[in-house]
Design a protein around this motif. Structure first.
Motif, PDB file in Angstrom:
ATOM      1  N   ASN A   1     -24.537  51.836  63.991  1.00 36.44           N
ATOM      2  CA  ASN A   1     -24.238  52.804  62.930  1.00 36.44           C
ATOM      3  C   ASN A   1     -22.988  52.409  62.160  1.00 36.44           C
ATOM      4  O   ASN A   1     -22.927  52.535  60.932  1.00 36.44           O
ATOM      5  N   PHE A   2     -21.970  51.935  62.873  1.00 37.95           N
ATOM      6  CA  PHE A   2     -20.737  51.517  62.221  1.00 37.95           C
ATOM      7  C   PHE A   2     -20.991  50.346  61.281  1.00 37.95           C
ATOM      8  O   PHE A   2     -20.510  50.324  60.141  1.00 37.95           O
ATOM      9  N   ILE A   3     -21.767  49.361  61.744  1.00 37.25           N
ATOM     10  CA  ILE A   3     -22.056  48.188  60.915  1.00 37.25           C
ATOM     11  C   ILE A   3     -22.809  48.598  59.654  1.00 37.25           C
ATOM     12  O   ILE A   3     -22.485  48.164  58.541  1.00 37.25           O
ATOM     13  N   ARG A   4     -23.833  49.458  59.821  1.00 33.89           N
ATOM     14  CA  ARG A   4     -24.611  49.877  58.652  1.00 33.89           C
ATOM     15  C   ARG A   4     -23.776  50.719  57.696  1.00 33.89           C
ATOM     16  O   ARG A   4     -23.786  50.480  56.485  1.00 33.89           O
ATOM     17  N   ASP A   5     -23.055  51.718  58.226  1.00 36.67           N
ATOM     18  CA  ASP A   5     -22.370  52.681  57.376  1.00 36.67           C
ATOM     19  C   ASP A   5     -21.060  52.159  56.798  1.00 36.67           C
ATOM     20  O   ASP A   5     -20.656  52.577  55.710  1.00 36.67           O
ATOM     21  N   ARG A   6     -20.388  51.251  57.501  1.00 37.36           N
ATOM     22  CA  ARG A   6     -19.075  50.797  57.050  1.00 37.36           C
ATOM     23  C   ARG A   6     -19.063  49.384  56.494  1.00 37.36           C
ATOM     24  O   ARG A   6     -18.172  49.034  55.710  1.00 37.36           O
ATOM     25  N   VAL A   7     -20.028  48.581  56.906  1.00 36.76           N
ATOM     26  CA  VAL A   7     -20.040  47.177  56.478  1.00 36.76           C
ATOM     27  C   VAL A   7     -21.151  46.903  55.465  1.00 36.76           C
ATOM     28  O   VAL A   7     -20.943  46.255  54.443  1.00 36.76           O
ATOM     29  N   LEU A   8     -22.360  47.417  55.739  1.00 41.07           N
ATOM     30  CA  LEU A   8     -23.530  47.066  54.934  1.00 41.07           C
ATOM     31  C   LEU A   8     -23.927  48.114  53.898  1.00 41.07           C
ATOM     32  O   LEU A   8     -24.847  47.878  53.110  1.00 41.07           O
ATOM     33  N   ALA A   9     -23.255  49.258  53.880  1.00 49.23           N
ATOM     34  CA  ALA A   9     -23.720  50.375  53.062  1.00 49.23           C
ATOM     35  C   ALA A   9     -23.843  50.032  51.584  1.00 49.23           C
ATOM     36  O   ALA A   9     -24.888  50.279  50.955  1.00 49.23           O
ATOM     37  N   LYS A  10     -22.799  49.451  51.008  1.00 50.05           N
ATOM     38  CA  LYS A  10     -22.837  49.135  49.580  1.00 50.05           C
ATOM     39  C   LYS A  10     -23.843  48.029  49.281  1.00 50.05           C
ATOM     40  O   LYS A  10     -24.503  48.037  48.231  1.00 50.05           O
ATOM     41  N   PHE A  11     -23.955  47.067  50.207  1.00 51.64           N
ATOM     42  CA  PHE A  11     -24.946  46.003  50.025  1.00 51.64           C
ATOM     43  C   PHE A  11     -26.353  46.587  50.010  1.00 51.64           C
ATOM     44  O   PHE A  11     -27.180  46.226  49.161  1.00 51.64           O
ATOM     45  N   LEU A  12     -26.649  47.502  50.944  1.00 49.88           N
ATOM     46  CA  LEU A  12     -27.985  48.091  51.025  1.00 49.88           C
ATOM     47  C   LEU A  12     -28.289  48.935  49.799  1.00 49.88           C
ATOM     48  O   LEU A  12     -29.415  48.918  49.286  1.00 49.88           O
ATOM     49  N   ALA A  13     -27.300  49.685  49.306  1.00 56.95           N
ATOM     50  CA  ALA A  13     -27.515  50.477  48.089  1.00 56.95           C
ATOM     51  C   ALA A  13     -27.736  49.564  46.892  1.00 56.95           C
ATOM     52  O   ALA A  13     -28.605  49.810  46.041  1.00 56.95           O
ATOM     53  N   GLY A  14     -26.963  48.485  46.820  1.00 55.50           N
ATOM     54  CA  GLY A  14     -27.108  47.545  45.708  1.00 55.50           C
ATOM     55  C   GLY A  14     -28.399  46.770  45.746  1.00 55.50           C
ATOM     56  O   GLY A  14     -28.871  46.265  44.707  1.00 55.50           O
TER      57      GLY A  14
END
Length: 399
Positions: free
Chosen positions: A372-385
């Motif tokens: 959850n930390f990796i997705r929400d804090r590291v990958l979140a903007k990449f996934l939205a973009g």
């Protein structure tokens, strides 16, 4: 007695009607065989991203009609179901190339396409049960005993396509999770901002999208629970969704409370593995597939309908060029080469989106503190973009 047709399209969904309309705009007549008794307007809303609008606008005239009936979205927001924190809020600039972002009513889209087609283009109650070779033509045996011979056969007949089976493409595989879709109508207006809102965590992906001032479309993707009664009883399914939403705003939670359980549409998610698209036959001789018959995919990038619209423009363009080629050239060879060009042009684009959607969807439902930390804090903007990145594609004009 066999009736002879030029271009026969199996399936009257988005891909089938858009391809028929593209051919019509280029002066090519086609016949659409639809197994249902009338236009299939089941289903709710589909995401239409910039790549879809380029295809829609290429069809001429219908883009303005559809935009006027739907709300343009201004940003993509993602949030954590575990913490309640907003993890990304990415604006969609309407003045830039990525500006067209709507959620379109599927019924409205299909009816708009149908209205632009000549009367008699769609033949309802026409289920194809067998396909045979017949002296360069394809012989189509219908359930009512009718036999049609087609100069060109296009399969737009969905995930269980008989045309895809004829080409030897493998059956679509389970993604291991289902999706629930529904909508809520607020007669006095819902008051939500025009945003694509996505919530992740606890093995759940939940999305909320305003379609216009009154309708809200939402979807919920999750790992299949052990209790099978949950998916068989709509009231239990609704309660299961309520229990697993985590930390969402009260206004968002109320959308589920307001939803009539009878309006919950439950479906398993299926997709075609990228290696099947890499090695399989997208076309063979005078036969090809488009839309979900070609590339069924998970809905995690909201690109299924968009990709089908892209297919329709490319296919209409190459097929019209083949049918209008030099008379001294063999027509069957022109058609085969045209469909081969279509396959080359669409293969890698489809592989990219099918695989990107599957991977991003798997990340969206990660569970556990570290993931959850990796997705929400590291990958979140990449996934939205990623939504905008994959939508930044132009299939070109009809001519």
């Amino acid at each position: 007695m066999e009736a002879v047709e030029g271009v026969v399209i199996v399936g009257g969904g988005i891909a089938g009607l858009a391809t028929a309309l593209g051919l019509h705009r280029l002066g090519i007549r086609s016949l659409v065989l639809e197994s249902a008794e009338s236009l299939r307007t089941t289903g709710y809303f589909i995401g239409t991203w910039p790549n879809a609008w380029k295809a829609i606008d290429a069809l001429g005239g219908i883009g303005q009609i559809l935009r006027a009936k739907h709300t343009q979205l201004t940003s993509i927001m993602t949030a954590s179901l575990t913490s309640g924190d907003i993890t990304a809020d990415m604006p969609v600039n309407p003045t830039e190339s990525e500006g067209d972002l709507y959620v379109v009513n599927r019924k409205t889209l299909l009816e708009t396409l149908e209205n632009e087609l000549p009367k008699g283009t769609i033949k309802y109650s026409s289920k194809v049960v067998q396909i045979q070779d017949s002296d360069g033509f394809k012989s189509l045996h219908l359930a009512d005993g009718t036999i049609l011979k087609a100069k060109v056969l296009i399969g737009c007949d969905g995930v269980n396509s008989i045309v895809a089976k004829y080409l030897g493409l493998s059956e679509a595989s389970s993604a291991g999770r289902p999706v629930v879709r529904s909508f809520v109508e607020f007669k006095n207006g819902h008051g939500l901002e025009p945003k694509l809102m996505l919530f992740f965590g606890k093995g759940v992906k939940f999305g909320v999208i305003p379609c216009d001032d009154h309708f809200i479309y939402w979807f919920y993707s999750f790992r299949l629970p052990q209790d099978k009664e949950i998916v068989e009883d709509r009231l239990k399914l609704k309660q299961h969704i309520m229990n697993t939403l985590g930390k969402v705003p009260d206004k968002i939670r109320s959308l589920i409370e307001e939803t009539d359980a009878k309006n919950l549409e439950y479906a398993p998610i299926r997709f075609r593995h990228p290696w099947n698209l890499l090695w399989g036959n997208i076309s063979k001789q005078n036969v090809c597939v488009a839309g979900d018959a070609f590339h069924p995919m998970t809905p995690d990038l909201a690109q299924g309908g968009c990709l089908a619209l892209e297919d329709s423009i490319v296919l209409a363009r190459v097929l019209a060029a083949a049918l209008r080629g030099e008379p001294r050239e063999d027509e069957q060879q022109r058609i085969q080469k045209g469909l081969e060009n279509y396959s080359k042009e669409r293969r890698w684009r489809s592989i990219d989106l099918v695989w990107s959607a599957y991977i991003s969807g798997s990340i969206h439902i990660w569970d556990g503190a570290v993931l959850n930390f990796i997705r929400d804090r590291v990958l979140a903007k990449f996934l939205a973009g990623l939504f905008l990145k994959k939508a930044a594609f132009d299939c070109g004009k009809l001519t």
